[in-house]
Design a protein around this motif. Structure first.
Motif, PDB file in Angstrom:
ATOM      1  N   LEU A 128       0.999  -1.124   0.070  1.00 49.74           N
ATOM      2  CA  LEU A 128      -0.239   0.027   0.064  1.00 49.74           C
ATOM      3  C   LEU A 128       0.945   1.234   0.022  1.00 49.74           C
ATOM      4  O   LEU A 128       0.706   2.215  -0.742  1.00 49.74           O
ATOM      5  N   SER A 129       1.705   1.423   1.062  1.00 46.59           N
ATOM      6  CA  SER A 129       2.939   2.319   0.858  1.00 46.59           C
ATOM      7  C   SER A 129       3.474   2.563  -0.379  1.00 46.59           C
ATOM      8  O   SER A 129       3.737   3.671  -0.840  1.00 46.59           O
ATOM      9  N   ASP A 130       3.811   1.465  -0.923  1.00 50.63           N
ATOM     10  CA  ASP A 130       4.417   1.681  -2.179  1.00 50.63           C
ATOM     11  C   ASP A 130       3.505   2.287  -3.290  1.00 50.63           C
ATOM     12  O   ASP A 130       3.979   3.335  -4.268  1.00 50.63           O
ATOM     13  N   TRP A 131       2.410   1.836  -3.200  1.00 52.20           N
ATOM     14  CA  TRP A 131       1.401   2.326  -4.109  1.00 52.20           C
ATOM     15  C   TRP A 131       1.162   3.873  -3.915  1.00 52.20           C
ATOM     16  O   TRP A 131       0.897   4.720  -5.009  1.00 52.20           O
ATOM     17  N   HIS A 132       0.830   4.327  -2.743  1.00 52.60           N
ATOM     18  CA  HIS A 132       0.996   5.831  -2.546  1.00 52.60           C
ATOM     19  C   HIS A 132       1.979   6.645  -2.961  1.00 52.60           C
ATOM     20  O   HIS A 132       1.790   7.458  -3.418  1.00 52.60           O
ATOM     21  N   TYR A 133       3.197   5.967  -2.816  1.00 46.75           N
ATOM     22  CA  TYR A 133       4.536   6.504  -3.401  1.00 46.75           C
ATOM     23  C   TYR A 133       4.483   6.760  -4.763  1.00 46.75           C
ATOM     24  O   TYR A 133       4.700   7.829  -5.406  1.00 46.75           O
ATOM     25  N   GLU A 134       4.096   5.701  -5.431  1.00 40.24           N
ATOM     26  CA  GLU A 134       3.722   5.723  -7.018  1.00 40.24           C
ATOM     27  C   GLU A 134       2.878   6.878  -7.532  1.00 40.24           C
ATOM     28  O   GLU A 134       3.076   7.375  -8.260  1.00 40.24           O
ATOM     29  N   ASN A 135       1.727   7.021  -6.809  1.00 40.40           N
ATOM     30  CA  ASN A 135       0.527   7.763  -6.870  1.00 40.40           C
ATOM     31  C   ASN A 135       1.381   9.192  -6.867  1.00 40.40           C
ATOM     32  O   ASN A 135       0.940  10.095  -7.503  1.00 40.40           O
ATOM     33  N   GLU A 136       2.002   9.307  -5.655  1.00 40.90           N
ATOM     34  CA  GLU A 136       2.620  10.717  -5.666  1.00 40.90           C
ATOM     35  C   GLU A 136       3.694  11.142  -6.617  1.00 40.90           C
ATOM     36  O   GLU A 136       3.957  12.287  -7.249  1.00 40.90           O
ATOM     37  N   VAL A 137       4.439  10.054  -7.169  1.00 36.83           N
ATOM     38  CA  VAL A 137       5.323  10.420  -8.269  1.00 36.83           C
ATOM     39  C   VAL A 137       4.773  10.312  -9.492  1.00 36.83           C
ATOM     40  O   VAL A 137       5.297  11.469 -10.482  1.00 36.83           O
ATOM     41  N   ASN A 138       4.288   9.290  -9.756  1.00 37.85           N
ATOM     42  CA  ASN A 138       3.776   9.315 -11.381  1.00 37.85           C
ATOM     43  C   ASN A 138       2.231   9.357 -11.442  1.00 37.85           C
ATOM     44  O   ASN A 138       1.822   9.093 -12.710  1.00 37.85           O
ATOM     45  N   GLY A 139       1.760   9.743 -10.568  1.00 32.81           N
ATOM     46  CA  GLY A 139       0.026   9.942 -10.823  1.00 32.81           C
ATOM     47  C   GLY A 139      -0.719   8.649 -10.279  1.00 32.81           C
ATOM     48  O   GLY A 139       0.163   7.662  -9.950  1.00 32.81           O
ATOM     49  N   PRO A 140      -1.980   8.571 -10.253  1.00 35.47           N
ATOM     50  CA  PRO A 140      -2.756   7.429  -9.973  1.00 35.47           C
ATOM     51  C   PRO A 140      -2.452   6.278 -10.854  1.00 35.47           C
ATOM     52  O   PRO A 140      -2.338   6.241 -12.024  1.00 35.47           O
ATOM     53  N   PRO A 141      -2.116   5.167 -10.163  1.00 40.53           N
ATOM     54  CA  PRO A 141      -1.625   3.880 -10.984  1.00 40.53           C
ATOM     55  C   PRO A 141      -3.206   3.189 -11.262  1.00 40.53           C
ATOM     56  O   PRO A 141      -4.133   3.554 -10.754  1.00 40.53           O
ATOM     57  N   ASP A 142      -3.003   2.605 -12.260  1.00 40.85           N
ATOM     58  CA  ASP A 142      -4.137   1.671 -12.611  1.00 40.85           C
ATOM     59  C   ASP A 142      -4.263   0.491 -12.006  1.00 40.85           C
ATOM     60  O   ASP A 142      -3.951  -0.531 -12.326  1.00 40.85           O
ATOM     61  N   LEU A 143      -4.932   0.456 -10.857  1.00 38.36           N
ATOM     62  CA  LEU A 143      -5.073  -0.668  -9.757  1.00 38.36           C
ATOM     63  C   LEU A 143      -6.417  -1.220  -9.779  1.00 38.36           C
ATOM     64  O   LEU A 143      -7.495  -0.608 -10.173  1.00 38.36           O
ATOM     65  N   SER A 144      -6.719  -2.471  -9.833  1.00 34.52           N
ATOM     66  CA  SER A 144      -8.137  -3.117  -9.590  1.00 34.52           C
ATOM     67  C   SER A 144      -8.100  -3.979  -8.122  1.00 34.52           C
ATOM     68  O   SER A 144      -7.046  -3.956  -7.566  1.00 34.52           O
ATOM     69  N   GLU A 145      -9.330  -4.397  -7.632  1.00 32.23           N
ATOM     70  CA  GLU A 145      -9.602  -4.995  -6.555  1.00 32.23           C
ATOM     71  C   GLU A 145      -8.493  -6.182  -6.621  1.00 32.23           C
ATOM     72  O   GLU A 145      -8.001  -6.875  -5.471  1.00 32.23           O
ATOM     73  N   GLY A 146      -8.320  -6.762  -7.557  1.00 30.39           N
ATOM     74  CA  GLY A 146      -7.354  -8.034  -7.853  1.00 30.39           C
ATOM     75  C   GLY A 146      -6.087  -7.700  -7.439  1.00 30.39           C
ATOM     76  O   GLY A 146      -5.244  -8.815  -7.379  1.00 30.39           O
ATOM     77  N   ASP A 147      -5.649  -6.694  -7.701  1.00 32.08           N
ATOM     78  CA  ASP A 147      -4.092  -6.309  -7.442  1.00 32.08           C
ATOM     79  C   ASP A 147      -3.901  -6.478  -5.860  1.00 32.08           C
ATOM     80  O   ASP A 147      -2.690  -6.681  -5.413  1.00 32.08           O
ATOM     81  N   ALA A 148      -4.746  -6.452  -4.924  1.00 38.71           N
ATOM     82  CA  ALA A 148      -4.704  -6.481  -3.800  1.00 38.71           C
ATOM     83  C   ALA A 148      -4.943  -8.236  -3.118  1.00 38.71           C
ATOM     84  O   ALA A 148      -4.837  -8.391  -1.851  1.00 38.71           O
ATOM     85  N   GLU A 149      -5.320  -8.682  -3.945  1.00 36.96           N
ATOM     86  CA  GLU A 149      -6.089  -9.972  -3.592  1.00 36.96           C
ATOM     87  C   GLU A 149      -5.078 -10.904  -2.907  1.00 36.96           C
ATOM     88  O   GLU A 149      -5.332 -11.603  -1.920  1.00 36.96           O
ATOM     89  N   PRO A 150      -4.009 -10.895  -3.619  1.00 40.80           N
ATOM     90  CA  PRO A 150      -2.858 -12.187  -2.681  1.00 40.80           C
ATOM     91  C   PRO A 150      -2.498 -11.775  -1.386  1.00 40.80           C
ATOM     92  O   PRO A 150      -2.371 -12.421  -0.456  1.00 40.80           O
ATOM     93  N   GLU A 151      -2.477 -10.316  -1.152  1.00 40.02           N
ATOM     94  CA  GLU A 151      -1.942 -10.018   0.238  1.00 40.02           C
ATOM     95  C   GLU A 151      -3.224 -10.161   1.177  1.00 40.02           C
ATOM     96  O   GLU A 151      -3.133 -10.695   2.276  1.00 40.02           O
ATOM     97  N   ARG A 152      -4.481  -9.729   0.723  1.00 42.68           N
ATOM     98  CA  ARG A 152      -5.683  -9.926   1.378  1.00 42.68           C
ATOM     99  C   ARG A 152      -6.142 -11.414   1.853  1.00 42.68           C
ATOM    100  O   ARG A 152      -6.040 -11.635   2.868  1.00 42.68           O
ATOM    101  N   ALA A 153      -5.797 -12.443   0.826  1.00 36.84           N
ATOM    102  CA  ALA A 153      -6.018 -13.654   1.255  1.00 36.84           C
ATOM    103  C   ALA A 153      -4.990 -14.266   1.992  1.00 36.84           C
ATOM    104  O   ALA A 153      -5.370 -14.784   2.962  1.00 36.84           O
TER     105      ALA A 153
END
Length: 173
Positions: A128-153
């Motif tokens: 999550l922190s990496d995604w926030h950083y990427e968002n700050e540097v490069n703009g909103p990443p194109d993410l879907s709920e499936g991108d978080a599924e492995p960690e969530r599971a």
């Protein structure tokens, strides 16, 4: 007829036996009460640990949901979005509290299960922190709920394993 001397000896012996039995029973009752009190403290500690784990897991899950599923798009203010979930991220000291409770009251099995869960939640938070950083540097990443599924599971499985370890410990006593 019983000799009065023997009657006194028998009475003294019975009295001694009853006194010793009373002392033994009181000591046994005290040990049982102390063991019940220890079990109550252990159960309360486990409930607090599970509460901490659930709150932390749900907070990270809600943050991930807000990040991947609400459709918030900085480039298209008119894009439809789902409502964000209200976040209540607990203080990071909750982990120290849970670890202290487990050191004081937990078995090795529950401490290992907690450490496994902690590893998964920290990996999820790092992603999550990496995604926030990427968002700050490069703009909103194109993410879907499936991108978080492995960690969530993995986190949910570890949370369940911890709950099962606690359940086995509490029920075996």
């Amino acid at each position: 007829m019983i000799d009065p001397g023997w009657a006194a000896v028998i009475a003294a012996g019975v009295s001694l036996f009853l006194g010793l039995a009373s002392i033994w029973r009181a000591a046994t009752d005290t040990r049982r009460a102390q063991e019940r009190e220890r079990q109550r403290h252990r159960a309360e500690a486990y409930v607090q640990v599970l509460r901490i784990v659930e709150i932390r897991g749900l907070a990270v899950q809600d943050e991930m949901y807000n990040y991947t599923e609400t459709g918030d798009n900085a480039y298209d203010p008119f894009a439809p979005t789902l409502p964000n979930r209200k976040l209540h991220m607990p203080d990071r000291t909750d982990r120290a509290e849970a670890r202290a409770l487990l050191v004081a009251w937990g078995t090795p099995e529950t401490r290992v299960a907690f450490e496994v869960w902690l590893g998964h939640i920290e990996a999820w938070e790092k992603k999550l922190s990496d995604w926030h950083y990427e968002n700050e540097v490069n703009g909103p990443p194109d993410l879907s709920e499936g991108d978080a599924e492995p960690e969530r599971a993995k986190e949910l499985a570890a949370r369940t394993a911890l709950g099962d370890a606690v359940s086995r410990e509490v029920q075996s006593r």
